[in-house]
Design an enzyme around this catalytic site. Structure first.
Site, mmCIF file in Angstrom:
data_model
loop_
_atom_site.group_PDB
_atom_site.id
_atom_site.type_symbol
_atom_site.label_atom_id
_atom_site.label_comp_id
_atom_site.label_asym_id
_atom_site.label_seq_id
_atom_site.Cartn_x
_atom_site.Cartn_y
_atom_site.Cartn_z
ATOM 1 N N TYR A 111 -4.801 5.522 -5.817
ATOM 2 C CA TYR A 111 -5.118 5.421 -4.378
ATOM 3 C C TYR A 111 -3.922 4.993 -3.545
ATOM 4 O O TYR A 111 -4.010 4.968 -2.334
ATOM 5 C CB TYR A 111 -6.301 4.466 -4.147
ATOM 6 C CG TYR A 111 -6.133 3.095 -4.781
ATOM 7 C CD1 TYR A 111 -5.370 2.111 -4.176
ATOM 8 C CD2 TYR A 111 -6.732 2.799 -6.002
ATOM 9 C CE1 TYR A 111 -5.199 0.870 -4.764
ATOM 10 C CE2 TYR A 111 -6.580 1.562 -6.598
ATOM 11 C CZ TYR A 111 -5.805 0.602 -5.971
ATOM 12 O OH TYR A 111 -5.635 -0.624 -6.563
ATOM 13 N N LYS A 112 -2.806 4.628 -4.193
ATOM 14 C CA LYS A 112 -1.604 4.226 -3.438
ATOM 15 C C LYS A 112 -0.777 5.474 -3.142
ATOM 16 O O LYS A 112 -1.185 6.314 -2.354
ATOM 17 C CB LYS A 112 -0.844 3.150 -4.213
ATOM 18 C CG LYS A 112 -1.617 1.831 -4.261
ATOM 19 C CD LYS A 112 -0.987 0.777 -5.159
ATOM 20 C CE LYS A 112 -1.824 -0.511 -5.141
ATOM 21 N NZ LYS A 112 -1.538 -1.397 -6.260
ATOM 22 N N PHE A 127 1.820 -8.502 -10.191
ATOM 23 C CA PHE A 127 0.604 -8.533 -9.393
ATOM 24 C C PHE A 127 -0.411 -9.467 -10.070
ATOM 25 O O PHE A 127 -0.639 -9.360 -11.279
ATOM 26 C CB PHE A 127 0.043 -7.114 -9.283
ATOM 27 C CG PHE A 127 -1.038 -6.965 -8.268
ATOM 28 C CD1 PHE A 127 -0.734 -6.843 -6.923
ATOM 29 C CD2 PHE A 127 -2.374 -6.945 -8.654
ATOM 30 C CE1 PHE A 127 -1.742 -6.698 -5.976
ATOM 31 C CE2 PHE A 127 -3.378 -6.800 -7.706
ATOM 32 C CZ PHE A 127 -3.067 -6.683 -6.363
ATOM 33 N N ARG A 136 5.610 -5.607 4.988
ATOM 34 C CA ARG A 136 5.852 -4.575 3.984
ATOM 35 C C ARG A 136 5.620 -3.183 4.580
ATOM 36 O O ARG A 136 4.626 -2.969 5.282
ATOM 37 C CB ARG A 136 4.854 -4.848 2.864
ATOM 38 C CG ARG A 136 5.064 -4.135 1.583
ATOM 39 C CD ARG A 136 4.136 -4.712 0.541
ATOM 40 N NE ARG A 136 2.749 -4.277 0.733
ATOM 41 C CZ ARG A 136 1.890 -4.023 -0.262
ATOM 42 N NH1 ARG A 136 2.278 -4.185 -1.519
ATOM 43 N NH2 ARG A 136 0.663 -3.648 -0.032
HETATM 44 C C1 PLP Z 1 -2.579 -2.390 -6.611
HETATM 45 C C2 PLP Z 1 -2.323 -3.048 -7.917
HETATM 46 C C3 PLP Z 1 -3.386 -3.418 -8.757
HETATM 47 C C4 PLP Z 1 -4.824 -3.255 -8.302
HETATM 48 O O1 PLP Z 1 -5.707 -3.145 -9.354
HETATM 49 P P1 PLP Z 1 -7.169 -2.526 -9.093
HETATM 50 O O2 PLP Z 1 -7.912 -2.818 -10.320
HETATM 51 O O3 PLP Z 1 -6.971 -1.068 -8.810
HETATM 52 O O4 PLP Z 1 -7.735 -3.193 -7.885
HETATM 53 C C5 PLP Z 1 -3.079 -3.953 -9.999
HETATM 54 N N1 PLP Z 1 -1.795 -4.135 -10.392
HETATM 55 C C6 PLP Z 1 -0.750 -3.798 -9.581
HETATM 56 C C7 PLP Z 1 0.645 -4.012 -10.045
HETATM 57 C C8 PLP Z 1 -0.985 -3.275 -8.319
HETATM 58 O O5 PLP Z 1 0.025 -2.990 -7.510
#
Ligand code: PLP
Length: 396
Positions: A208-209, A112, A355
């Protein structure tokens, strides 16, 4: 486990098939009342005394222990707060400080972006010539070597759902003298994870996921007990101090995992997380995983039978997949908007990924079959081919 009963615990809009719980989980029915209670009875009536009387100050690590059960972490090794990006930064800074003679942070090109950005920003801030090296996910094992300080990976790829072989990569990294950080954003609440059994050094994730704690819910961080005493926190905030209310001008790290706390916890979001975890407290991750595979296989078979335009982007082997299914389609954005307009909600990730999150707590065979049928209509009838479905919103 009774999945009909767990489905009834969520407030899902009637007529919607929600296949985006991998991005933002739905509202647990009990969460609204829990947050309201925290606002009116605790904040409203107890005011400042609620930090002690309502247990607000102890909440971040108490919630961390409950998340710990889902990811194979013992009590006292997980705490919550901030956002996942911040927790990635903290974990990486801590890990690098434990390998002062090495300069390479190894990750993969599918990670990510925020995780990679954090590594870039931290390297610049440290000013010691650290270098982020990214290779294709399947080439990570071969790149591990004596120059690697930290192997930093996300177990499940956010776009394709491809899952790394975590135990094998941990063994290889440790054999080369490197430390490992796992991002569990798409693992916590999605599949069984065994942090202490597999010897992970650091891990982090969001709530939150798959964990359904709501937008803006706090992230979590795990530090293996063997490292906790050696970590000098980069974000040395007052609530990670040994004695925050001594107001000492000099920082001294708190006991164990407490030192990974930074500042004032988000109490209202923690109330929502508390409600969400009441559902998770009763979940057997092995049973959930089996159900997730069953539903995912049904979805893939259904879509492939009637939508020849879509090409599976996720691994076909369920063992190599997280709890999501993705397809390539050149007009994926428009097709996803057409699905959403018909009550089947997934999301789109550039350049061409559609997705779908598979979340057994509230998705059943009926939902999968309905989603497949609507996808058949949208694809077969080219219903996506309309100007209104091509206009991109800020959040895809
Ligand atoms: C959703 C996600 C994030 C998001 O980071 P936030 O700081 O909560 O916005 C970071 N890394 C990965 C791998 C994710 O899937």
């Amino acid at each position: 486990m009774d999945f009909t009963a767990t489905k009834a615990l969520f407030d899902l809009p009637p007529g919607m098939v929600y296949l985006d719980g991998n991005s933002l989980g739905p509202l647990p029915r009990s969460a609204a009342a829990r947050v309201a209670k925290t606002m009116t009875e605790e904040w409203g009536q107890m005011l400042i005394t609620a930090w002690n009387r309502a247990g607000w100050m102890a909440q971040p690590t108490a919630l961390g222990d409950r998340i710990g059960r889902l990811i194979g972490a013992g009590p006292g090794s997980v705490t919550t707060g901030d956002t996942l990006s911040v927790k990635v930064y903290q974990a990486l800074a801590a890990a690098l400080s434990l390998r002062p003679d090495r300069r390479v942070i190894l990750s993969d090109t599918g990670n990510f972006p925020s995780d990679l950005y954090m590594a870039q920003g931290l390297s610049r801030a440290l000013g010691h010539g650290h270098k982020l090296v990214t290779v294709a996910p399947e080439e990570v094992a071969a790149r591990i070597g004596p120059d690697v300080a930290v192997l930093m990976l996300t177990e499940v790829d956010y776009r394709t759902g491809r899952r790394h072989d975590m135990p094998a990569l941990i063994r290889a990294a440790h054999a080369a003298g490197a430390l490992v950080i796992w991002d569990l954003a798409h693992s916590a609440g999605a599949l069984p994870v065994d942090l202490s059994g597999s010897g992970v050094d650091f891990a982090c994730g969001c709530t939150y996921k798959f964990l359904n704690a709501g937008p803006g819910a706090p992230a979590f961080i795990y530090v293996a007990p063997r490292h906790q005493g050696a970590v000098a926190p980069a974000l040395s905030g007052w609530l990670g101090h040994e004695a925050p209310f001594a107001f000492d001008p000099d920082y001294r790290p708190g006991m164990g995992i407490e030192r990974m706390r930074v500042g004032t916890p988000p109490v209202l979001q923690m109330a929502a997380l508390d409600a969400a975890l009441e559902i998770w407290d009763r979940v057997d991750m092995q049973v959930l995983r089996a159900r997730s595979i069953e539903l995912s296989e049904r979805f893939i078979a259904g879509v492939e039978a009637i939508c020849p335009e879509l090409r599976l982007a996720s691994p076909r082997d369920p063992e190599k997949r997280g709890s999501q299914v993705s397809f390539h389609f050149h007009e994926g954005y428009a097709a996803m908007q057409a699905l959403i307009a018909r009550g089947v909600v997934g999301d789109f990730r550039a350049p061409d990924i559609m997705r779908f999150g598979i979340t057994p707590l509230y998705i059943d065979e009926g939902d999968i079959d309905r989603a497949v049928a609507v996808m058949g209509e949208v694809m077969g009838g080219r219903l996506w081919d309309r100007e209104e479905y091509r206009t991109r919103s800020a959040v895809t």
